[in-house]
Design an enzyme around this catalytic site. Structure first.
Site, PDB file in Angstrom:
ATOM      1  N   ASN A   1      35.639  98.338  -0.335  1.00 51.14           N
ATOM      2  CA  ASN A   1      35.990  99.746  -0.572  1.00 51.14           C
ATOM      3  C   ASN A   1      36.065 100.091  -2.050  1.00 51.14           C
ATOM      4  OD1 ASN A   1      38.212 100.084   2.312  1.00 51.14           O
ATOM      5  ND2 ASN A   1      36.011 100.406   2.139  1.00 51.14           N
TER       6      ASN A   1
ATOM      7  N   ASP B   1      38.703 102.967  11.518  1.00 43.50           N
ATOM      8  CA  ASP B   1      37.450 103.518  10.998  1.00 43.50           C
ATOM      9  C   ASP B   1      37.260 104.965  11.460  1.00 43.50           C
ATOM     10  OD1 ASP B   1      35.085 103.443   9.583  1.00 43.50           O
ATOM     11  OD2 ASP B   1      33.923 102.607  11.246  1.00 43.50           O
TER      12      ASP B   1
ATOM     13  N   SER C   1      39.514  97.565   2.146  1.00 44.55           N
ATOM     14  CA  SER C   1      38.763  96.319   2.040  1.00 44.55           C
ATOM     15  C   SER C   1      38.331  96.055   0.604  1.00 44.55           C
ATOM     16  CB  SER C   1      37.524  96.364   2.943  1.00 44.55           C
ATOM     17  OG  SER C   1      36.542  97.227   2.389  1.00 44.55           O
TER      18      SER C   1
ATOM     19  N   HIS D   1      41.318 110.669   5.001  1.00 46.43           N
ATOM     20  CA  HIS D   1      42.293 109.584   4.852  1.00 46.43           C
ATOM     21  C   HIS D   1      43.721 110.121   4.978  1.00 46.43           C
ATOM     22  CE1 HIS D   1      39.051 106.930   3.724  1.00 46.43           C
ATOM     23  NE2 HIS D   1      38.687 107.750   2.754  1.00 46.43           N
TER      24      HIS D   1
ATOM     25  N   GLU E   1      40.215  89.095  21.620  1.00 45.87           N
ATOM     26  CA  GLU E   1      39.515  90.069  22.458  1.00 45.87           C
ATOM     27  C   GLU E   1      39.195  91.311  21.622  1.00 45.87           C
ATOM     28  OE1 GLU E   1      38.554  89.570  25.601  1.00 45.87           O
ATOM     29  OE2 GLU E   1      39.411  87.541  25.530  1.00 45.87           O
TER      30      GLU E   1
ATOM     31  N   ARG F   1      33.405 102.433  -3.471  1.00 48.15           N
ATOM     32  CA  ARG F   1      33.361 103.870  -3.161  1.00 48.15           C
ATOM     33  C   ARG F   1      33.610 104.695  -4.423  1.00 48.15           C
ATOM     34  NH1 ARG F   1      36.365 104.633   2.734  1.00 48.15           N
ATOM     35  NH2 ARG F   1      34.887 103.333   3.920  1.00 48.15           N
TER      36      ARG F   1
ATOM     37  N   ASN G   1      37.604 107.928   9.244  1.00 49.49           N
ATOM     38  CA  ASN G   1      38.265 109.002   8.497  1.00 49.49           C
ATOM     39  C   ASN G   1      37.272 109.974   7.868  1.00 49.49           C
ATOM     40  OD1 ASN G   1      40.979 108.225   8.931  1.00 49.49           O
ATOM     41  ND2 ASN G   1      40.853 106.701   7.305  1.00 49.49           N
TER      42      ASN G   1
ATOM     43  N   TRP H   1      35.376 111.994  10.467  1.00 44.87           N
ATOM     44  CA  TRP H   1      36.274 113.007  11.024  1.00 44.87           C
ATOM     45  C   TRP H   1      36.337 114.208  10.095  1.00 44.87           C
ATOM     46  CZ3 TRP H   1      40.585 115.639   9.554  1.00 44.87           C
ATOM     47  CH2 TRP H   1      41.325 116.268  10.546  1.00 44.87           C
TER      48      TRP H   1
ATOM     49  N   ARG I   1      38.746  98.488  17.275  1.00 42.93           N
ATOM     50  CA  ARG I   1      38.024  99.188  16.210  1.00 42.93           C
ATOM     51  C   ARG I   1      37.770 100.617  16.660  1.00 42.93           C
ATOM     52  NH1 ARG I   1      33.846  97.552  11.782  1.00 42.93           N
ATOM     53  NH2 ARG I   1      33.469  99.637  10.939  1.00 42.93           N
TER      54      ARG I   1
END
Length: 250
Positions: free
Chosen positions: A79, A27, A76, A48, A218, A82, A29, A32, A199
């Site tokens: 997605n 997660d 996903s 991306h 975990e 989008r 992109n 950023w 994540r």
């Protein structure tokens, strides 16, 4: 669950108690890109592109550690909501990277496996996935699992539909139903469940990823955005994992 310390000097993890299967929600992109828009000079989805450039270094680190399965949340089911331009760029990058990385996968004996409802992907990508999967099917050093058009709920619905058909056709009985039988109908059939889920980007949710499989996984959350994620960040996550006491709900 643990938050990252973002320790750039994270040491190479002990080879004792390594996770066999690491899953990553990649997660950050787009966030950023917003931070680096001026220096990038591309479209609004160019994060991306830079996220894709991270993967070779992470794969090298995973190979060095001897981890056997790496599962990446690539695209996903949600997605598809989008903007069309962003979806097209993601698919273009995905296709290009499959083509570009095939020699690397073969040289390093990495088996590619894709999970999700692949039937809804563009035909060209389906063909490329099938080709790369066939070319790498015999390798076992690392299984690289890409979740593409994947959603945990969708996976369960598709699995239960297949189960229902097999019950109607008397291939199995409803009395046969068990956790292991249901698992065998999932996209991840034959894989061990993830030991560690990382994540990036700091969000505190699992976003419909591997809902059945992560019951006792975990969790490790880092604020680092995916295009900034480095092998040192991976090492930090594994170091934290190795300090955990896994009880499997007991």
């Amino acid at each position: 669950m643990s938050l990252a310390t973002n320790n750039a000097e994270s040491k190479f993890p002990s080879l004792q108690r390594l996770p066999n299967h690491v899953a990553i929600i990649m997660d950050g992109n787009r966030r950023w890109y917003k931070k680096h828009r001026e220096e990038c000079g591309h479209t609004h989805t160019s994060g991306h592109y830079y996220g894709a450039k991270v993967l070779p270094n992470i794969l090298n680190a995973v190979l060095d550690l001897g981890i056997k399965v790496l599962t990446l949340y690539t695209f996903s089911t949600e997605n598809f909501g989008r903007p069309k331009e962003e979806i097209q760029e993601i698919f273009n990058i995905f296709y290009t990277q499959l083509d570009k990385q095939l020699p690397y996968l073969m040289e390093n004996e990495i088996c590619l496996r894709c999970i999700g409802d692949l039937s809804k992907l563009p035909k060209g990508i389906q063909t490329k996935i099938n080709h790369v999967s066939r070319m790498t099917a015999s390798f076992s050093r690392l299984e690289l699992v890409l979740a593409v058009n994947y959603g945990g709920k969708d996976e369960l619905v598709r699995a239960f539909k297949k189960l229902h058909v097999d019950i109607l056709n008397k291939k199995i009985s409803s009395d046969d139903l068990s956790e292991s039988l249901i698992s065998s109908y999932l996209d991840t059939s034959g894989l061990t469940d993830p030991d560690l889920l990382i994540r990036t980007g700091g969000e505190m949710r699992v976003s419909n990823f591997l809902l059945w499989q992560i019951a006792y996984t975990e969790l490790y959350i880092t604020d680092t955005l995916w295009p900034d994620f480095t092998p040192q960040d991976l090492f930090e996550a594994i170091n934290v994992y190795q300090q955990r006491s896994r009880r499997g709900g007991k």
